[in-house]
Design an enzyme around this catalytic site. Structure first.
Site, PDB file in Angstrom:
ATOM      1  N   GLY A 247       0.822  -1.209   0.000  1.00  0.00           N
ATOM      2  CA  GLY A 247       0.000   0.000   0.000  1.00  0.00           C
ATOM      3  C   GLY A 247       0.852   1.253   0.000  1.00  0.00           C
ATOM      4  O   GLY A 247       0.486   2.270   0.589  1.00  0.00           O
TER       5      GLY A 247
ATOM      6  N   VAL B 180      -2.648  -7.641  -2.300  1.00  0.00           N
ATOM      7  CA  VAL B 180      -2.034  -8.191  -1.088  1.00  0.00           C
ATOM      8  C   VAL B 180      -2.834  -9.337  -0.477  1.00  0.00           C
ATOM      9  O   VAL B 180      -2.327 -10.062   0.381  1.00  0.00           O
ATOM     10  CB  VAL B 180      -1.808  -7.094  -0.021  1.00  0.00           C
ATOM     11  CG1 VAL B 180      -0.847  -6.042  -0.534  1.00  0.00           C
ATOM     12  CG2 VAL B 180      -3.136  -6.457   0.411  1.00  0.00           C
TER      13      VAL B 180
ATOM     14  N   TYR C 271     -13.124  -3.569  11.023  1.00  0.00           N
ATOM     15  CA  TYR C 271     -11.796  -2.938  10.936  1.00  0.00           C
ATOM     16  C   TYR C 271     -11.066  -3.081  12.264  1.00  0.00           C
ATOM     17  O   TYR C 271      -9.895  -3.473  12.317  1.00  0.00           O
ATOM     18  CB  TYR C 271     -11.952  -1.459  10.569  1.00  0.00           C
ATOM     19  CG  TYR C 271     -10.671  -0.659  10.648  1.00  0.00           C
ATOM     20  CD1 TYR C 271      -9.731  -0.707   9.620  1.00  0.00           C
ATOM     21  CD2 TYR C 271     -10.405   0.155  11.751  1.00  0.00           C
ATOM     22  CE1 TYR C 271      -8.562   0.030   9.683  1.00  0.00           C
ATOM     23  CE2 TYR C 271      -9.233   0.896  11.822  1.00  0.00           C
ATOM     24  CZ  TYR C 271      -8.324   0.834  10.787  1.00  0.00           C
ATOM     25  OH  TYR C 271      -7.156   1.557  10.855  1.00  0.00           O
TER      26      TYR C 271
ATOM     27  N   LYS D 143      -7.537  -5.055  13.226  1.00  0.00           N
ATOM     28  CA  LYS D 143      -6.373  -4.395  13.822  1.00  0.00           C
ATOM     29  C   LYS D 143      -6.011  -4.997  15.184  1.00  0.00           C
ATOM     30  O   LYS D 143      -4.829  -5.091  15.540  1.00  0.00           O
ATOM     31  CB  LYS D 143      -6.616  -2.884  13.935  1.00  0.00           C
ATOM     32  CG  LYS D 143      -6.722  -2.189  12.579  1.00  0.00           C
ATOM     33  CD  LYS D 143      -5.472  -2.401  11.735  1.00  0.00           C
ATOM     34  CE  LYS D 143      -5.531  -1.680  10.412  1.00  0.00           C
ATOM     35  NZ  LYS D 143      -4.282  -1.822   9.619  1.00  0.00           N
TER      36      LYS D 143
ATOM     37  N   ILE E 269      -4.635  10.486  10.582  1.00  0.00           N
ATOM     38  CA  ILE E 269      -3.596  10.935   9.664  1.00  0.00           C
ATOM     39  C   ILE E 269      -4.260  11.533   8.420  1.00  0.00           C
ATOM     40  O   ILE E 269      -5.171  10.925   7.845  1.00  0.00           O
ATOM     41  CB  ILE E 269      -2.666   9.783   9.237  1.00  0.00           C
ATOM     42  CG1 ILE E 269      -2.094   9.061  10.475  1.00  0.00           C
ATOM     43  CG2 ILE E 269      -1.553  10.294   8.333  1.00  0.00           C
ATOM     44  CD1 ILE E 269      -1.209   9.922  11.349  1.00  0.00           C
TER      45      ILE E 269
END
Length: 276
Positions: free
Chosen positions: A33, A84, A177, A181, A210
């Protein structure tokens, strides 16, 4: 006895200069990525430190452009189109790095997606896509890269990009998600145990908010997105979103000899949001 031990320590003490411990010249890194956002921030710093960097991404246009821009700056970078979540693509990307640069020393598992879908509205295919991209891909790349690193016999560095959601949920709609993680953080710790005897360290970085194309920052946003971002910004003690380079600098630290005695650790880079 203590004097003898101290003298032995001084004899074997690492005397590399700061420049030397940050130097990645001759090392090869794969960044998944890596075509944009956090991945590109990591690619840029590793390449600046002298590493040969392979950008493994599905975005052929952005990936090739990023590699070309780095090459124009005198950096060593190449792009390989990679899904991926597919084992054959992952093996091909690893072999690509070996073929053009002679090996793999650093792996950064950065690729990830975060569709916001409440569990009650999520379809099975949505669940499987998040897990395949965020977690299965890390297994595939870690397995492929670790085998090469062990065969080389010179150790290596694996860096997994988790999230502050691996420690605390940020919002409704990210349950799967968050599961991916949390799983990645557990995978990081266990593979750190497994690979330590081979001098391969495995660490993680947990970013907070971010500013990347994926977060919708830096471009016109809908009122709903603006409201979500405003609410999130109020939680950040440093009163700003992070930049991809904030993660790139920490990745460089973990990829270098600066982190020579670290494995199984997770570095939180969130502007202090978990304090709120």
């Amino acid at each position: 006895m203590r004097v003898c031990i101290f003298l032995l320590y001084l004899t074997h003490m690492n005397t590399k200069t700061l420049k030397e411990v940050m130097d990645l010249s001759g090392k090869t890194a794969i960044v998944t990525g890596g075509a944009m956002g956090i991945g590109l921030g990591i690619v840029s710093r590793l390449a600046e430190a002298g590493a040969n960097v392979v950008i493994a991404d599905t975005d052929e246009q952005s990936g090739a452009a990023a590699a070309a821009e780095l090459a124009n700056k005198g950096r060593k970078a190449a792009f390989v189109k990679t899904d991926v979540s597919r084992a054959d693509d992952v093996v091909a990307a690893a072999q690509f790095a070996v073929t053009i640069y002679g090996g793999i020393d650093i792996l950064v598992n950065n690729a990830g997606i975060y569709p916001t879908i409440p569990v009650r509205q999520m379809k099975e295919k949505d669940f499987e896509r998040v897990i395949a991209t965020n977690l299965k891909s890390v297994f595939l790349f870690t397995k492929a890269a670790a085998e090469i690193m062990i065969a080389q016999g010179r150790g290596g560095k694996i860096i997994n990009i988790t999230s502050i959601d691996a420690l605390h949920p940020s919002s409704v709609g990210l349950a799967v998600y968050d599961a991916s993680k949390h799983g990645l953080w557990g995978f990081t710790k266990n593979t750190a145990l497994e690979l330590a005897p081979h001098n391969i360290s495995v660490n993680a970085i947990a970013p907070g908010g971010i500013a990347t194309p994926g977060t919708g920052t830096g471009k016109p946003a809908s009122p709903d997105i603006e409201a979500i971002l405003k609410k999130f910004m109020e939680k950040i003690p440093m009163k700003r979103m992070g930049e991809p380079d904030d993660i790139g600098k920490v990745a460089l630290f973990l990829a270098s000899d600066m982190a020579s005695y670290m494995t199984g650790s997770q570095v939180v880079v969130d502007g202090g949001v978990l304090l709120s």
